[in-house]
Design an enzyme around this catalytic site. Structure first.
Site, PDB file in Angstrom:
ATOM      1  N   CYS A  43     -68.870  35.822  48.874  1.00  0.00           N
ATOM      2  CA  CYS A  43     -68.831  37.099  48.174  1.00  0.00           C
ATOM      3  C   CYS A  43     -68.030  36.957  46.884  1.00  0.00           C
ATOM      4  CB  CYS A  43     -68.204  38.158  49.082  1.00  0.00           C
ATOM      5  SG  CYS A  43     -67.991  39.770  48.299  1.00  0.00           S
ATOM      6  N   CYS A  54     -64.599  39.044  47.294  1.00  0.00           N
ATOM      7  CA  CYS A  54     -63.472  38.687  48.166  1.00  0.00           C
ATOM      8  C   CYS A  54     -63.477  37.244  48.648  1.00  0.00           C
ATOM      9  CB  CYS A  54     -63.430  39.632  49.360  1.00  0.00           C
ATOM     10  SG  CYS A  54     -64.774  39.395  50.559  1.00  0.00           S
ATOM     11  N   CYS A  58     -71.106  42.900  52.310  1.00  0.00           N
ATOM     12  CA  CYS A  58     -70.133  41.907  52.760  1.00  0.00           C
ATOM     13  C   CYS A  58     -69.382  42.467  53.964  1.00  0.00           C
ATOM     14  CB  CYS A  58     -69.157  41.591  51.624  1.00  0.00           C
ATOM     15  SG  CYS A  58     -67.798  40.507  52.129  1.00  0.00           S
ATOM     16  N   CYS A  72     -65.375  42.992  52.585  1.00  0.00           N
ATOM     17  CA  CYS A  72     -64.956  43.979  51.574  1.00  0.00           C
ATOM     18  C   CYS A  72     -65.948  45.120  51.404  1.00  0.00           C
ATOM     19  CB  CYS A  72     -64.686  43.309  50.235  1.00  0.00           C
ATOM     20  SG  CYS A  72     -66.171  42.742  49.354  1.00  0.00           S
ATOM     21  N   CYS A  99     -82.419  39.086  50.780  1.00  0.00           N
ATOM     22  CA  CYS A  99     -82.686  39.070  49.343  1.00  0.00           C
ATOM     23  C   CYS A  99     -81.417  39.534  48.623  1.00  0.00           C
ATOM     24  CB  CYS A  99     -83.876  40.001  49.078  1.00  0.00           C
ATOM     25  SG  CYS A  99     -84.531  39.912  47.429  1.00  0.00           S
TER      26      CYS A  99
END
Length: 140
Positions: free
Chosen positions: A48, A51, A97, A100, A120
């Site tokens: 991510c 984070c 995510c 976060c 996707c």
């Protein structure tokens, strides 16, 4: 279990580029074929951008022809969370995510075996960490 990272909107705006903020916090989408990870093939892990949470292994990435990087499964079940998205006159499954809660993209039931899923994702919502490198996990 992934340890949650909760920041204020002001903290997110300071940490993210305007483009990252628009996608991760504003649930935006980059244009098809515009993302930097559409054609990448280097071994590693996609994390991510907000984070540093590990999301997808490069071995799960495939060419979907959609213009966005696509994956068959996350690195672990709690790496991402899924929510029903009824925006834009459609019903889709949004992927965020697991650490976060940043918007990553959507998952569709039209991927290849063995999962039949196509995660996707927006390139701007992720960073690619090469095989053997440490993950840039963000803390408060």
């Amino acid at each position: 279990m992934v340890e949650k990272l909760v920041l204020s909107d002001e903290e997110w705006r300071k940490r993210l580029t305007p483009e990252e903020y628009q996608v991760l916090r504003g649930h935006g989408t980059e244009r098809a074929w515009a993302g930097c990870f559409v054609g990448t093939k280097e071994a590693g892990t996609y994390v991510c951008a907000g984070c540093g949470n590990p999301l997808f292994k490069s071995g799960e990435k495939f060419e979907s022809g959609t213009g966005w990087p696509s994956f068959t499964r996350p690195v672990q079940p709690d790496a991402v969370t899924e929510y029903q998205d009824r925006s834009h006159g459609m019903i889709r499954t949004e992927v965020r995510c697991g650490r976060c809660d940043g918007h990553l993209g959507h998952v569709f039931p039209d991927g290849p075996p063995p999962t039949g899923l196509r995660y996707c994702m927006n390139s701007v919502a992720m960073k690619h960490v090469l095989e053997g490198q440490p993950f840039p996990l963000v803390t408060k």
